[in-house]
Design an enzyme around this catalytic site. Structure first.
Site, PDB file in Angstrom:
ATOM      1  N   SER A 142     -13.555  15.826  20.318  1.00  0.00           N
ATOM      2  CA  SER A 142     -12.166  15.736  19.841  1.00  0.00           C
ATOM      3  C   SER A 142     -11.731  17.142  19.476  1.00  0.00           C
ATOM      4  O   SER A 142     -12.574  18.026  19.260  1.00  0.00           O
ATOM      5  CB  SER A 142     -12.101  14.848  18.602  1.00  0.00           C
ATOM      6  OG  SER A 142     -10.843  14.942  17.964  1.00  0.00           O
ATOM      7  N   TYR A 155     -14.942  12.566  10.019  1.00  0.00           N
ATOM      8  CA  TYR A 155     -14.725  12.476  11.468  1.00  0.00           C
ATOM      9  C   TYR A 155     -14.909  13.857  12.102  1.00  0.00           C
ATOM     10  O   TYR A 155     -15.624  13.995  13.106  1.00  0.00           O
ATOM     11  CB  TYR A 155     -13.324  11.918  11.752  1.00  0.00           C
ATOM     12  CG  TYR A 155     -13.014  11.792  13.223  1.00  0.00           C
ATOM     13  CD1 TYR A 155     -13.675  10.862  14.018  1.00  0.00           C
ATOM     14  CD2 TYR A 155     -12.062  12.613  13.829  1.00  0.00           C
ATOM     15  CE1 TYR A 155     -13.399  10.749  15.369  1.00  0.00           C
ATOM     16  CE2 TYR A 155     -11.771  12.504  15.179  1.00  0.00           C
ATOM     17  CZ  TYR A 155     -12.442  11.573  15.953  1.00  0.00           C
ATOM     18  OH  TYR A 155     -12.163  11.459  17.295  1.00  0.00           O
TER      19      TYR A 155
HETATM   20  N1  LIG Z   1      -7.441   8.463  20.658  1.00  0.00           N
HETATM   21  C1  LIG Z   1      -7.462   9.706  20.216  1.00  0.00           C
HETATM   22  O1  LIG Z   1      -6.472  10.215  19.669  1.00  0.00           O
HETATM   23  C2  LIG Z   1      -8.697  10.542  20.424  1.00  0.00           C
HETATM   24  C3  LIG Z   1      -8.557  11.930  20.337  1.00  0.00           C
HETATM   25  C4  LIG Z   1      -9.691  12.722  20.508  1.00  0.00           C
HETATM   26  C5  LIG Z   1     -10.917  12.154  20.771  1.00  0.00           C
HETATM   27  N2  LIG Z   1     -11.017  10.796  20.845  1.00  0.00           N
HETATM   28  C6  LIG Z   1     -12.339  10.233  21.129  1.00  0.00           C
HETATM   29  O2  LIG Z   1     -12.269   9.528  22.336  1.00  0.00           O
HETATM   30  C7  LIG Z   1     -13.237   8.478  22.347  1.00  0.00           C
HETATM   31  C8  LIG Z   1     -12.560   7.174  22.744  1.00  0.00           C
HETATM   32  O3  LIG Z   1     -11.538   6.898  21.806  1.00  0.00           O
HETATM   33  P1  LIG Z   1     -10.298   5.917  22.113  1.00  0.00           P
HETATM   34  O4  LIG Z   1      -9.098   6.592  21.634  1.00  0.00           O
HETATM   35  O5  LIG Z   1     -10.374   5.409  23.493  1.00  0.00           O
HETATM   36  O6  LIG Z   1     -10.641   4.770  21.037  1.00  0.00           O
HETATM   37  P2  LIG Z   1     -10.646   3.162  21.162  1.00  0.00           P
HETATM   38  O7  LIG Z   1      -9.503   2.713  21.973  1.00  0.00           O
HETATM   39  O8  LIG Z   1     -10.801   2.687  19.757  1.00  0.00           O
HETATM   40  O9  LIG Z   1     -11.989   2.878  21.980  1.00  0.00           O
HETATM   41  C9  LIG Z   1     -13.243   3.145  21.415  1.00  0.00           C
HETATM   42  C10 LIG Z   1     -14.319   2.645  22.357  1.00  0.00           C
HETATM   43  O10 LIG Z   1     -15.598   2.896  21.761  1.00  0.00           O
HETATM   44  C11 LIG Z   1     -16.357   1.674  21.816  1.00  0.00           C
HETATM   45  N3  LIG Z   1     -17.322   1.614  20.725  1.00  0.00           N
HETATM   46  C12 LIG Z   1     -17.104   1.703  19.395  1.00  0.00           C
HETATM   47  N4  LIG Z   1     -18.251   1.542  18.722  1.00  0.00           N
HETATM   48  C13 LIG Z   1     -19.218   1.337  19.654  1.00  0.00           C
HETATM   49  C14 LIG Z   1     -20.612   1.089  19.590  1.00  0.00           C
HETATM   50  N5  LIG Z   1     -21.272   1.014  18.429  1.00  0.00           N
HETATM   51  N6  LIG Z   1     -21.286   0.926  20.756  1.00  0.00           N
HETATM   52  C15 LIG Z   1     -20.650   0.993  21.933  1.00  0.00           C
HETATM   53  N7  LIG Z   1     -19.343   1.226  22.070  1.00  0.00           N
HETATM   54  C16 LIG Z   1     -18.627   1.386  20.934  1.00  0.00           C
HETATM   55  C17 LIG Z   1     -15.307   0.568  21.745  1.00  0.00           C
HETATM   56  O11 LIG Z   1     -15.797  -0.630  22.353  1.00  0.00           O
HETATM   57  P3  LIG Z   1     -16.356  -1.907  21.561  1.00  0.00           P
HETATM   58  O12 LIG Z   1     -15.546  -2.057  20.316  1.00  0.00           O
HETATM   59  O13 LIG Z   1     -16.170  -3.003  22.573  1.00  0.00           O
HETATM   60  O14 LIG Z   1     -17.787  -1.609  21.305  1.00  0.00           O
HETATM   61  C18 LIG Z   1     -14.201   1.153  22.617  1.00  0.00           C
HETATM   62  O15 LIG Z   1     -14.447   0.890  23.973  1.00  0.00           O
HETATM   63  C19 LIG Z   1     -13.867   8.474  20.951  1.00  0.00           C
HETATM   64  O16 LIG Z   1     -15.089   9.164  20.994  1.00  0.00           O
HETATM   65  C20 LIG Z   1     -12.851   9.237  20.111  1.00  0.00           C
HETATM   66  O17 LIG Z   1     -13.466   9.856  19.008  1.00  0.00           O
HETATM   67  C21 LIG Z   1      -9.940   9.970  20.685  1.00  0.00           C
END
Ligand SMILES: NC(=O)c1ccc[n+]([C@@H]2O[C@H](COP(=O)([O-])OP(=O)(O)OC[C@H]3O[C@@H](n4cnc5c(N)ncnc54)[C@H](OP(=O)(O)O)[C@@H]3O)[C@@H](O)[C@H]2O)c1
Length: 245
Positions: A142, A155
């Site tokens: 991130s 975080y």
């Molecule tokens: N959205 C943003 O603004 C942003 C910005 C920078 C970086 N990121 C990073 O991008 C990545 C994806 O984020 P997103 O925005 O797509 O969030 P999201 O929509 O909340 O998706 C998170 C994903 O992680 C999975 N997950 C959570 N806990 C898990 C576990 N214990 N085992 C396996 N899978 C797990 C969830 O699936 P299940 O619940 O089905 O397990 C879901 O598929 C993360 O690493 C986040 O830190 C996000």
């Protein structure tokens, strides 16, 4: 379009950025193994992938914090496809509060998924890549892995850990010709961390991060991009981090 069929494991593939990466890879002839905890959501993503000709898909419900489940993910991928070309460590979680309001449970929640999860999946995928002297690992950190921000102590600490892990893993795996990169996006419109982001023109979408990951997956064999920092071109929106007590 790339004609060589590669196989990628994508964690956190059930929604958001991981789903977008899975669809982007599949659209470019990469077989995708979809891992996350929610089987029903994974099945929905799998249905979308199945509409893309040529590529194959497998779902393996996996909690990345559970060592046995991670071993099972790697074993099933090898059984079905015989190899792992790409691992995308995307699964991640976030909670946002003032530093003193965080509990030890918050700490374990974020570090378990964001750091231990990346460590465990990498630990069990790397031996296959080392044996083949080939492969690529893309970690989704991130912009919080580069900077700090209000309510982001834990975080940001967990995502700085992912960046540090990546830079060291690169050194471990260089002699085996295995590429390792980290992607650091700014805010992307997903349901991540319970945030409510107003979607406006120029919002960063999961597909924007997927595009960067596909760039890494398709870059010249001569290079190994270390970090990709993705920031919005224009960002007028306000983020309500929906602070939880
Ligand atoms: N959205 C943003 O603004 C942003 C910005 C920078 C970086 N990121 C990073 O991008 C990545 C994806 O984020 P997103 O925005 O797509 O969030 P999201 O929509 O909340 O998706 C998170 C994903 O992680 C999975 N997950 C959570 N806990 C898990 C576990 N214990 N085992 C396996 N899978 C797990 C969830 O699936 P299940 O619940 O089905 O397990 C879901 O598929 C993360 O690493 C986040 O830190 C996000």
């Amino acid at each position: 379009m790339n004609d060589i069929i590669k196989t990628a494991i994508i964690t956190g593939a059930s929604r958001g950025i991981g789903k977008a990466i899975s669809l982007k890879f599949a659209a470019n002839n990469i077989n995708v193994v979809l891992a996350a905890r929610d089987k029903t959501q994974l099945e929905r993503v799998q249905e979308e992938v199945k509409s893309i000709p040529k590529v194959k898909t497998l779902i393996v419900p996996t909690d990345v914090t559970n060592e046995e489940q991670v071993k099972n993910l790697v074993r099933k991928t090898i059984d079905q496809f015989g190899k792992i070309d790409i691992l995308v460590n995307n699964a991640g979680v976030g909670r946002f509060k003032r530093a003193d309001e965080f509990t030890l449970e918050d700490y374990h929640y974020m570090f378990d998924v964001n750091v231990k999860g990346v460590f465990l999946v990498s630990k069990y995928v790397v031996p296959h890549m080392v044996a083949r002297k080939s492969g690529q690992i893309i970690n989704i950190a991130s912009i919080a892995g580069k900077n700090g921000f209000k309510t982001g102590t834990l975080y940001a600490a967990s995502k700085h850990a992912v960046v540090g892990y990546t830079w060291s893993l690169r050194e471990d795996l260089k002699e085996y010709k295995i590429k390792v990169s980290v992607v650091c996006p700014g805010s992307v419109v997903t349901g991540f961390g319970g945030k409510k982001t107003e979607k406006v023109d120029w919002s960063m979408e999961p597909e924007d991060v997927a595009h960067a990951c596909y760039y890494l997956a398709s870059e010249s064999e001569n290079v190994n991009t270390a970090e990709v920092i993705i920031k919005p071109r224009y960002n007028p929106r306000k983020i309500d981090w929906n602070l939880r007590k």
